[in-house]
Design a protein around this motif. Structure first.
Motif, PDB file in Angstrom:
ATOM      1  N   VAL A   1      -6.850 -80.802  19.807  1.00  0.00           N
ATOM      2  CA  VAL A   1      -5.801 -79.957  20.284  1.00  0.00           C
ATOM      3  C   VAL A   1      -5.971 -79.416  21.549  1.00  0.00           C
ATOM      4  CG1 VAL A   1      -5.321 -78.842  17.661  1.00  0.00           C
ATOM      5  CG2 VAL A   1      -6.953 -77.894  19.339  1.00  0.00           C
ATOM      6  N   CYS A   2      -4.947 -79.127  22.311  1.00  0.00           N
ATOM      7  CA  CYS A   2      -4.904 -78.741  23.657  1.00  0.00           C
ATOM      8  C   CYS A   2      -4.730 -77.277  23.832  1.00  0.00           C
ATOM      9  CB  CYS A   2      -3.817 -79.688  24.379  1.00  0.00           C
ATOM     10  SG  CYS A   2      -3.657 -79.407  26.226  1.00  0.00           S
ATOM     11  N   TYR A   3      -5.795 -76.859  24.616  1.00  0.00           N
ATOM     12  CA  TYR A   3      -5.728 -75.360  25.023  1.00  0.00           C
ATOM     13  C   TYR A   3      -5.477 -75.150  26.398  1.00  0.00           C
ATOM     14  CZ  TYR A   3      -7.447 -70.604  26.148  1.00  0.00           C
ATOM     15  OH  TYR A   3      -7.371 -69.363  26.469  1.00  0.00           O
ATOM     16  N   LEU A   4      -4.202 -74.646  26.687  1.00  0.00           N
ATOM     17  CA  LEU A   4      -3.721 -74.369  27.986  1.00  0.00           C
ATOM     18  C   LEU A   4      -4.382 -73.121  28.346  1.00  0.00           C
ATOM     19  CD1 LEU A   4       0.064 -74.566  29.236  1.00  0.00           C
ATOM     20  CD2 LEU A   4      -1.546 -72.788  30.136  1.00  0.00           C
ATOM     21  N   GLN A   5      -5.282 -73.315  29.309  1.00  0.00           N
ATOM     22  CA  GLN A   5      -6.219 -71.930  29.455  1.00  0.00           C
ATOM     23  C   GLN A   5      -5.693 -70.998  30.443  1.00  0.00           C
ATOM     24  OE1 GLN A   5     -10.291 -72.763  30.650  1.00  0.00           O
ATOM     25  NE2 GLN A   5     -10.962 -71.049  29.495  1.00  0.00           N
ATOM     26  N   ASP A   6      -5.397 -71.429  31.729  1.00  0.00           N
ATOM     27  CA  ASP A   6      -4.596 -70.753  32.778  1.00  0.00           C
ATOM     28  C   ASP A   6      -3.560 -71.419  33.296  1.00  0.00           C
ATOM     29  OD1 ASP A   6      -7.331 -69.311  32.829  1.00  0.00           O
ATOM     30  OD2 ASP A   6      -8.262 -71.085  33.871  1.00  0.00           O
ATOM     31  N   LEU A   7      -2.648 -70.391  33.532  1.00  0.00           N
ATOM     32  CA  LEU A   7      -1.056 -70.971  34.343  1.00  0.00           C
ATOM     33  C   LEU A   7      -0.975 -70.018  35.360  1.00  0.00           C
ATOM     34  CD1 LEU A   7       1.276 -72.793  34.224  1.00  0.00           C
ATOM     35  CD2 LEU A   7       2.124 -71.158  32.676  1.00  0.00           C
ATOM     36  N   PHE A   8      -0.652 -70.330  36.614  1.00  0.00           N
ATOM     37  CA  PHE A   8      -0.160 -69.549  37.557  1.00  0.00           C
ATOM     38  C   PHE A   8       0.780 -70.215  38.559  1.00  0.00           C
ATOM     39  CE2 PHE A   8      -0.766 -67.775  42.007  1.00  0.00           C
ATOM     40  CZ  PHE A   8      -0.600 -66.341  41.680  1.00  0.00           C
ATOM     41  N   ALA A   9       1.747 -69.414  38.849  1.00  0.00           N
ATOM     42  CA  ALA A   9       2.596 -69.706  40.071  1.00  0.00           C
ATOM     43  C   ALA A   9       2.746 -68.782  41.080  1.00  0.00           C
ATOM     44  CB  ALA A   9       4.017 -70.024  39.405  1.00  0.00           C
ATOM     45  N   ALA A  10       2.803 -69.321  42.166  1.00  0.00           N
ATOM     46  CA  ALA A  10       2.717 -68.269  43.450  1.00  0.00           C
ATOM     47  C   ALA A  10       4.071 -67.226  43.151  1.00  0.00           C
ATOM     48  CB  ALA A  10       2.709 -68.780  44.841  1.00  0.00           C
ATOM     49  N   PRO A  11       3.683 -66.066  43.529  1.00  0.00           N
ATOM     50  CA  PRO A  11       4.909 -65.058  43.541  1.00  0.00           C
ATOM     51  C   PRO A  11       6.071 -65.580  44.201  1.00  0.00           C
ATOM     52  CG  PRO A  11       3.046 -63.857  43.610  1.00  0.00           C
ATOM     53  CD  PRO A  11       2.559 -65.275  44.012  1.00  0.00           C
ATOM     54  N   SER A  12       5.921 -66.395  45.121  1.00  0.00           N
ATOM     55  CA  SER A  12       7.257 -66.901  46.146  1.00  0.00           C
ATOM     56  C   SER A  12       7.904 -68.118  45.484  1.00  0.00           C
ATOM     57  CB  SER A  12       6.659 -67.523  47.309  1.00  0.00           C
ATOM     58  OG  SER A  12       5.728 -68.342  47.249  1.00  0.00           O
ATOM     59  N   VAL A  13       7.233 -68.557  44.288  1.00  0.00           N
ATOM     60  CA  VAL A  13       8.428 -69.584  43.583  1.00  0.00           C
ATOM     61  C   VAL A  13       8.367 -69.077  42.209  1.00  0.00           C
ATOM     62  CG1 VAL A  13       6.924 -71.405  45.281  1.00  0.00           C
ATOM     63  CG2 VAL A  13       5.980 -70.815  42.965  1.00  0.00           C
ATOM     64  N   ARG A  14       7.991 -67.868  41.769  1.00  0.00           N
ATOM     65  CA  ARG A  14       8.359 -67.766  40.353  1.00  0.00           C
ATOM     66  C   ARG A  14      10.063 -67.572  40.054  1.00  0.00           C
ATOM     67  NH1 ARG A  14       3.875 -63.248  40.088  1.00  0.00           N
ATOM     68  NH2 ARG A  14       2.017 -64.565  40.040  1.00  0.00           N
TER      69      ARG A  14
ATOM     70  N   ALA B   1      -2.582 -87.813  25.140  1.00  0.00           N
ATOM     71  CA  ALA B   1      -4.229 -88.092  24.577  1.00  0.00           C
ATOM     72  C   ALA B   1      -4.093 -87.780  23.073  1.00  0.00           C
ATOM     73  CB  ALA B   1      -4.852 -86.621  24.972  1.00  0.00           C
ATOM     74  N   GLY B   2      -2.822 -87.841  22.443  1.00  0.00           N
ATOM     75  CA  GLY B   2      -2.732 -87.875  20.804  1.00  0.00           C
ATOM     76  C   GLY B   2      -3.021 -86.454  20.394  1.00  0.00           C
ATOM     77  N   ALA B   3      -2.862 -85.493  21.131  1.00  0.00           N
ATOM     78  CA  ALA B   3      -3.297 -84.085  20.677  1.00  0.00           C
ATOM     79  C   ALA B   3      -1.685 -83.472  20.248  1.00  0.00           C
ATOM     80  CB  ALA B   3      -3.737 -83.350  21.577  1.00  0.00           C
ATOM     81  N   PRO B   4      -1.424 -83.131  19.230  1.00  0.00           N
ATOM     82  CA  PRO B   4      -0.348 -82.815  18.752  1.00  0.00           C
ATOM     83  C   PRO B   4       0.013 -81.177  18.801  1.00  0.00           C
ATOM     84  CG  PRO B   4      -1.702 -83.113  16.947  1.00  0.00           C
ATOM     85  CD  PRO B   4      -2.549 -83.524  17.768  1.00  0.00           C
ATOM     86  N   ASN B   5      -0.845 -80.530  19.232  1.00  0.00           N
ATOM     87  CA  ASN B   5      -0.727 -79.000  19.502  1.00  0.00           C
ATOM     88  C   ASN B   5      -1.347 -78.686  20.762  1.00  0.00           C
ATOM     89  OD1 ASN B   5      -1.528 -76.016  19.276  1.00  0.00           O
ATOM     90  ND2 ASN B   5      -0.674 -76.373  17.247  1.00  0.00           N
ATOM     91  N   VAL B   6      -0.354 -77.524  21.392  1.00  0.00           N
ATOM     92  CA  VAL B   6      -0.888 -77.061  22.739  1.00  0.00           C
ATOM     93  C   VAL B   6      -0.524 -75.737  22.384  1.00  0.00           C
ATOM     94  CG1 VAL B   6      -0.271 -76.964  25.071  1.00  0.00           C
ATOM     95  CG2 VAL B   6      -0.249 -79.001  24.038  1.00  0.00           C
ATOM     96  N   TYR B   7      -1.609 -74.796  22.928  1.00  0.00           N
ATOM     97  CA  TYR B   7      -1.675 -73.588  22.468  1.00  0.00           C
ATOM     98  C   TYR B   7      -2.053 -72.781  23.678  1.00  0.00           C
ATOM     99  CZ  TYR B   7      -6.444 -73.043  21.405  1.00  0.00           C
ATOM    100  OH  TYR B   7      -7.805 -73.323  21.494  1.00  0.00           O
ATOM    101  N   TRP B   8      -1.789 -71.428  24.056  1.00  0.00           N
ATOM    102  CA  TRP B   8      -2.360 -70.477  25.214  1.00  0.00           C
ATOM    103  C   TRP B   8      -2.150 -69.120  24.666  1.00  0.00           C
ATOM    104  CZ3 TRP B   8       2.237 -73.402  25.191  1.00  0.00           C
ATOM    105  CH2 TRP B   8       3.560 -72.750  25.628  1.00  0.00           C
ATOM    106  N   LEU B   9      -2.953 -68.464  25.355  1.00  0.00           N
ATOM    107  CA  LEU B   9      -2.909 -66.850  25.422  1.00  0.00           C
ATOM    108  C   LEU B   9      -2.432 -66.158  26.468  1.00  0.00           C
ATOM    109  CD1 LEU B   9      -6.382 -66.528  24.138  1.00  0.00           C
ATOM    110  CD2 LEU B   9      -4.770 -66.585  22.712  1.00  0.00           C
ATOM    111  N   THR B  10      -1.727 -64.944  26.605  1.00  0.00           N
ATOM    112  CA  THR B  10      -1.366 -64.292  27.359  1.00  0.00           C
ATOM    113  C   THR B  10      -1.414 -62.956  27.091  1.00  0.00           C
ATOM    114  OG1 THR B  10       0.268 -64.105  29.299  1.00  0.00           O
ATOM    115  CG2 THR B  10       1.292 -64.104  27.061  1.00  0.00           C
ATOM    116  N   GLN B  11      -1.316 -61.898  28.179  1.00  0.00           N
ATOM    117  CA  GLN B  11      -1.562 -60.538  27.589  1.00  0.00           C
ATOM    118  C   GLN B  11       0.004 -60.121  27.140  1.00  0.00           C
ATOM    119  OE1 GLN B  11      -2.914 -58.875  31.340  1.00  0.00           O
ATOM    120  NE2 GLN B  11      -5.116 -58.384  30.624  1.00  0.00           N
TER     121      GLN B  11
END
Length: 149
Positions: free
Chosen positions: A81-94, A113-123
């Motif tokens: 499986v795939c863990y999307l650990q960190d995601l960030f876009a600069a405030p100027s492009v949000r 990669a043959g990984a059927p699941n991508v997951y992530w966490l956020t506050q």
């Protein structure tokens, strides 16, 4: 509209990556020592067995966003499986689609990669991020616990 290009991290991205990473950490009201920056950047560029990866979003040849992700085994699946650990876009492009493009690029990497699941966490109070996540993902009912410090 400015074109957004998504590409793999390069060694020459270190100063821009440092700035984006520091802004990401500040968003979550944290900071890390220099050795963690150094180790993380080296891991992102290595080809070790953990498949630790980084993609950079560029506009006008300037890095404006990043995503870190990794593949791992899972007891409920044969495939990784795939863990999307960190995601960030600069405030100027949000709001310009940078975050969506980074997530979609991770989805494509997981498919490759043959990984059927991508997951992530956020506050739970990350309202801006959650507006995007509600459009590109499915909210689960899991609650995160961790070992006390």
């Amino acid at each position: 509209m400015t074109e957004t290009v998504i590409r793999p991290l390069r060694a020459t991205d270190r100063p821009a990556w440092d700035n984006l990473w520091e802004s990401y950490l500040a968003f979550y009201k944290t900071s890390l020592p220099t050795d963690v920056y150094d180790t993380t950047f080296a891991r992102l560029l290595s080809n070790d067995s953990h498949d630790f990866n980084c993609l950079i979003a560029e506009q006008n040849n300037e890095p404006v966003g990043l995503v870190h992700y990794l593949f791992h085994r899972h007891c409920w699946r044969v495939e990784n499986v795939c863990y999307l650990q960190d995601l960030f876009a600069a405030p100027s492009v949000r709001g310009t689609g940078v975050g969506r493009k980074l997530i979609e690029a991770v989805y494509a990497a997981a498919d490759d990669a043959g990984a059927p699941n991508v997951y992530w966490l956020t506050q739970d109070d990350n309202q801006t991020g959650r507006q995007l996540y509600d459009r590109v993902g499915t909210l689960t009912n899991f609650i995160k616990y961790q070992r006390p410090a």
